[in-house]
Write a protein that holds these residues in place. Structure first.
Motif, PDB file in Angstrom:
ATOM      1  N   ALA A  52      -2.782  14.709  -2.945  1.00 55.52           N
ATOM      2  CA  ALA A  52      -2.349  13.440  -2.363  1.00 55.52           C
ATOM      3  C   ALA A  52      -3.264  12.316  -2.829  1.00 55.52           C
ATOM      4  O   ALA A  52      -4.398  12.544  -3.256  1.00 55.52           O
ATOM      5  N   VAL A  53      -2.751  11.087  -2.739  1.00 60.24           N
ATOM      6  CA  VAL A  53      -3.526   9.930  -3.159  1.00 60.24           C
ATOM      7  C   VAL A  53      -3.082   8.710  -2.357  1.00 60.24           C
ATOM      8  O   VAL A  53      -1.906   8.566  -2.021  1.00 60.24           O
ATOM      9  N   SER A  54      -4.031   7.853  -2.029  1.00 58.06           N
ATOM     10  CA  SER A  54      -3.744   6.567  -1.391  1.00 58.06           C
ATOM     11  C   SER A  54      -3.974   5.471  -2.423  1.00 58.06           C
ATOM     12  O   SER A  54      -5.014   5.454  -3.090  1.00 58.06           O
ATOM     13  N   GLU A  58       0.845  -1.194   0.000  1.00 59.92           N
ATOM     14  CA  GLU A  58       0.000   0.000   0.000  1.00 59.92           C
ATOM     15  C   GLU A  58       0.880   1.243   0.000  1.00 59.92           C
ATOM     16  O   GLU A  58       1.923   1.286   0.661  1.00 59.92           O
ATOM     17  N   GLU A  59       0.449   2.262  -0.738  1.00 64.63           N
ATOM     18  CA  GLU A  59       1.237   3.486  -0.861  1.00 64.63           C
ATOM     19  C   GLU A  59       0.383   4.718  -0.570  1.00 64.63           C
ATOM     20  O   GLU A  59      -0.808   4.756  -0.886  1.00 64.63           O
ATOM     21  N   PHE A  60       1.026   5.699   0.029  1.00 67.66           N
ATOM     22  CA  PHE A  60       0.449   7.035   0.150  1.00 67.66           C
ATOM     23  C   PHE A  60       1.420   7.987  -0.528  1.00 67.66           C
ATOM     24  O   PHE A  60       2.624   7.954  -0.252  1.00 67.66           O
ATOM     25  N   GLN A 112      -4.066   1.375  -3.074  1.00 67.95           N
ATOM     26  CA  GLN A 112      -4.153   0.069  -2.443  1.00 67.95           C
ATOM     27  C   GLN A 112      -3.101  -0.881  -3.009  1.00 67.95           C
ATOM     28  O   GLN A 112      -2.683  -0.757  -4.166  1.00 67.95           O
ATOM     29  N   SER A 129       5.312   4.012   1.718  1.00 67.52           N
ATOM     30  CA  SER A 129       4.698   2.699   1.528  1.00 67.52           C
ATOM     31  C   SER A 129       4.871   1.848   2.774  1.00 67.52           C
ATOM     32  O   SER A 129       5.763   2.086   3.590  1.00 67.52           O
ATOM     33  N   THR A 130       3.991   0.871   2.912  1.00 65.95           N
ATOM     34  CA  THR A 130       4.104  -0.054   4.032  1.00 65.95           C
ATOM     35  C   THR A 130       5.288  -0.976   3.794  1.00 65.95           C
ATOM     36  O   THR A 130       5.658  -1.269   2.661  1.00 65.95           O
TER      37      THR A 130
END
Length: 235
Positions: free
Chosen positions: A203-205, A176-178, A207, A228-229
């Protein structure tokens, strides 16, 4: 040459005077130019970074896992010759290709920087960032922190030069990225959706597993902060 009273008061400056005779007006024009002896120290290059050797990092990670060139090629669907060219700095992969190789090696993109770090800094100065350059993507990636199995998050600054892109087509990412656009404007394509233009501050998240593509269609550089996670157990 002459010295005016105003120029005499400036003892720290050098006075250059020139007399221009203008016969038609019958006047003498005296112009003075002062050159200060003091100078301004050049500012530090805010865009500098410590270039990491991507090929060396890939080779070390591959050999640590006892993978042959063919073995890594099979896990990435790249040819062994391409992997060899990357390891010997004869080919510059795209950002998407870097991410695919990192996934096959069981690491994140940020962990390519680890081999160049002598310690795990909590504070990363702008001129001390470790980075990678992708000629294919017309981009550079800078690590904003130390990556490792104990890290929960990974932050990188992606700079896309004019015409730069992360890949030819949207490609999925396992984490997952922000992302937030730090400067400039970029075009983001998610899966098969329409292109979205993001400006500075947008900004964007994203999945995990959702295909995405970044593209700079502007005439100036664009910077994207991507967080990112980071899974503690790598595949």
């Amino acid at each position: 040459m002459c010295l005016t009273e105003g120029c005499r008061a400036m003892g720290f400056a050098r006075i250059l005077c020139s007399n221009n005779m203008r016969m038609a007006a019958g006047r003498r024009n005296v112009s003075c130019r002062m050159v200060s002896r003091r100078f301004r120290r050049p500012s530090r290059d805010q865009g500098s970074m410590i270039e990491a050797n991507l090929g060396e990092a890939i080779r070390r990670l591959r050999e640590r896992q006892r993978l042959t060139l063919r073995g890594l090629a099979g896990k990435t669907n790249f040819s062994p010759s391409f992997i060899s060219q990357v390891e010997n700095s004869q080919a510059s992969p795209s950002i998407s290709s870097m991410e695919r190789i990192a996934l096959a090696l069981g690491v994140t993109l940020g962990e390519f920087f680890q081999w160049a770090e002598t310690k795990a800094p909590r504070i990363v100065r702008v001129a001390e960032r470790h980075g990678l350059t992708s000629e294919w993507s017309k981009a550079k990636i800078e690590a904003l922190g130390s990556s490792g199995v104990d890290s929960k998050l990974e932050a990188v600054m992606v700079t896309l030069f004019p015409g730069g892109t992360s890949a030819k087509h949207p490609t999925p990412q396992p984490r997952e990225e922000f992302a937030i656009v730090f400067s400039g404007t970029v075009t983001l394509t998610l899966d098969e959706g329409p292109d979205e233009v993001l400006a500075a501050g947008d900004a964007v998240s994203i999945q995990a597993g959702l295909p995405r593509r970044w593209w700079n269609t502007d005439t100036v550089d664009a910077q994207i902060l991507v967080i990112s996670t980071h899974s503690a157990t790598q595949p």
